[in-house]
Scaffold this motif. Sequence first.
Motif, mmCIF file in Angstrom:
data_model
loop_
_atom_site.group_PDB
_atom_site.id
_atom_site.type_symbol
_atom_site.label_atom_id
_atom_site.label_comp_id
_atom_site.label_asym_id
_atom_site.label_seq_id
_atom_site.Cartn_x
_atom_site.Cartn_y
_atom_site.Cartn_z
ATOM 1 N N UNK A 91 0.834 -1.208 0.000
ATOM 2 C CA UNK A 91 0.000 0.000 0.000
ATOM 3 C C UNK A 91 0.865 1.254 0.000
ATOM 4 N N UNK A 92 1.988 1.221 0.727
ATOM 5 C CA UNK A 92 2.873 2.385 0.773
ATOM 6 C C UNK A 92 3.386 2.734 -0.618
ATOM 7 N N UNK A 93 3.709 1.718 -1.405
ATOM 8 C CA UNK A 93 4.171 1.959 -2.776
ATOM 9 C C UNK A 93 3.019 2.424 -3.659
ATOM 10 N N UNK A 94 1.824 1.861 -3.444
ATOM 11 C CA UNK A 94 0.679 2.187 -4.288
ATOM 12 C C UNK A 94 0.272 3.642 -4.140
ATOM 13 N N UNK A 95 0.187 4.127 -2.904
ATOM 14 C CA UNK A 95 -0.300 5.493 -2.698
ATOM 15 C C UNK A 95 0.713 6.542 -3.132
ATOM 16 N N UNK A 96 1.941 6.129 -3.423
ATOM 17 C CA UNK A 96 2.954 7.072 -3.904
ATOM 18 C C UNK A 96 3.048 7.098 -5.430
ATOM 19 N N UNK A 97 2.168 6.358 -6.095
ATOM 20 C CA UNK A 97 2.157 6.375 -7.560
ATOM 21 C C UNK A 97 1.486 7.650 -8.053
ATOM 22 N N UNK A 98 1.836 8.102 -9.250
ATOM 23 C CA UNK A 98 1.168 9.290 -9.805
ATOM 24 C C UNK A 98 -0.298 8.988 -10.092
ATOM 25 N N UNK A 99 -1.155 10.019 -10.130
ATOM 26 C CA UNK A 99 -2.585 9.798 -10.388
ATOM 27 C C UNK A 99 -2.816 9.024 -11.680
ATOM 28 N N UNK A 100 -3.679 8.025 -11.605
ATOM 29 C CA UNK A 100 -4.015 7.228 -12.784
ATOM 30 C C UNK A 100 -3.117 6.033 -13.022
ATOM 31 N N UNK A 115 -4.441 0.412 -7.155
ATOM 32 C CA UNK A 115 -4.629 1.803 -7.571
ATOM 33 C C UNK A 115 -4.937 2.641 -6.337
ATOM 34 N N UNK A 116 -4.590 3.902 -6.394
ATOM 35 C CA UNK A 116 -4.742 4.781 -5.241
ATOM 36 C C UNK A 116 -6.160 5.335 -5.139
ATOM 37 N N UNK A 117 -6.681 5.343 -3.919
ATOM 38 C CA UNK A 117 -7.927 6.057 -3.630
ATOM 39 C C UNK A 117 -7.537 7.496 -3.329
ATOM 40 N N UNK A 127 -6.032 5.827 0.572
ATOM 41 C CA UNK A 127 -5.729 4.399 0.734
ATOM 42 C C UNK A 127 -5.535 3.787 -0.633
ATOM 43 N N UNK A 128 -5.771 2.484 -0.749
ATOM 44 C CA UNK A 128 -5.569 1.813 -2.027
ATOM 45 C C UNK A 128 -6.657 0.781 -2.266
ATOM 46 N N UNK A 129 -6.932 0.536 -3.518
ATOM 47 C CA UNK A 129 -7.822 -0.540 -3.955
ATOM 48 C C UNK A 129 -6.968 -1.525 -4.728
ATOM 49 N N UNK A 130 -6.982 -2.789 -4.328
ATOM 50 C CA UNK A 130 -6.064 -3.744 -4.960
ATOM 51 C C UNK A 130 -6.759 -5.061 -5.271
ATOM 52 N N UNK A 131 -6.159 -5.781 -6.172
ATOM 53 C CA UNK A 131 -6.492 -7.191 -6.409
ATOM 54 C C UNK A 131 -5.205 -7.978 -6.191
ATOM 55 N N UNK A 132 -5.311 -9.127 -5.580
ATOM 56 C CA UNK A 132 -4.118 -9.900 -5.225
ATOM 57 C C UNK A 132 -4.404 -11.394 -5.371
ATOM 58 N N UNK A 133 -3.347 -12.171 -5.471
ATOM 59 C CA UNK A 133 -3.499 -13.614 -5.654
ATOM 60 C C UNK A 133 -2.335 -14.333 -4.990
ATOM 61 N N UNK A 134 -2.587 -15.552 -4.563
ATOM 62 C CA UNK A 134 -1.528 -16.390 -3.995
ATOM 63 C C UNK A 134 -0.766 -17.169 -5.062
#
Length: 269
Positions: free
Chosen positions: A4-13, A44-46, A59-66
């Motif tokens: 999440x820390x990496x996700x919220x630091x991404x540029x918009x979009x 993606x960032x909220x 925060x972030x919205x994510x999809x993840x898999x094992x």
Amino acid sequence: ESTCSHTINQPPGAVFMLPNMSTDWRFQRSPHVHEGGLRSYAGATLRCKSDTGENVALGSLCIASNSEQPPLTTSQQDALVRFADMIAGEIVARTREARRLQRQVMADLIAQIHSFTSPEAVQRHVFDILAQVYPDAVIDIQDAPPTNTISLPQHIPVDYNDFEDGLWEDSERIEHLILTQNHTRLTSESTVRAIAHPCQRTPTTKYLVLASSNVQLIFDDVDSWFVEKCATQESRLKEALTAKETFLRGITHQLRTRKSLSACLYHLH
């Protein structure tokens, strides 16, 4: 090692993607990968835009898999970003509506003050409604010393000039807590946020002060407005009582004058 820390630091979009986290040096030893079995991630960032135009990450919205997954396609990334924007918009809309309703509740509490007829009763009611809205806060009325500082529980005095629109926050203390205690619920023994407004200016300035050590409790302009309204009620009542007393004295004087004049006219007649 926090996705999440990496996700919220991404540029918009933008979408932060990790097709196989076990081969990425940043995450391969993190608990959710090494022990939990997480393998792929896309987030993606909220975001919401502040009044100043700055993008703020909620925060972030994510999809993840094992299991290892291929990178998302362009259309999949666009859908994830649009869905995140929809959720962020809903969060902002619901928060604004809840704040509007809370402000109405505050206004109703202030309106009750008009039924009291003495400054002492007004002050008691002000303390009661502030304690009702902020049960964990410390409420105080204090004289301003010559240095114009505000005393706060378990904290060094704060210059009133450091309050912005009545609001103050110990940002250094909060940042230190985030750096040292972010793995637990943040707590503080000292005051981290406060609201202060003048409630009397003569003969000496007094301040109504509301202080909190609850890191999760954040004050905004609605809180500042509420405390300021509470701070001015006693002085307004005193002004109203003074005006009423002046009016009654004037009426009484006029009645006496007219009565004396009538008596004089009667005797002359």
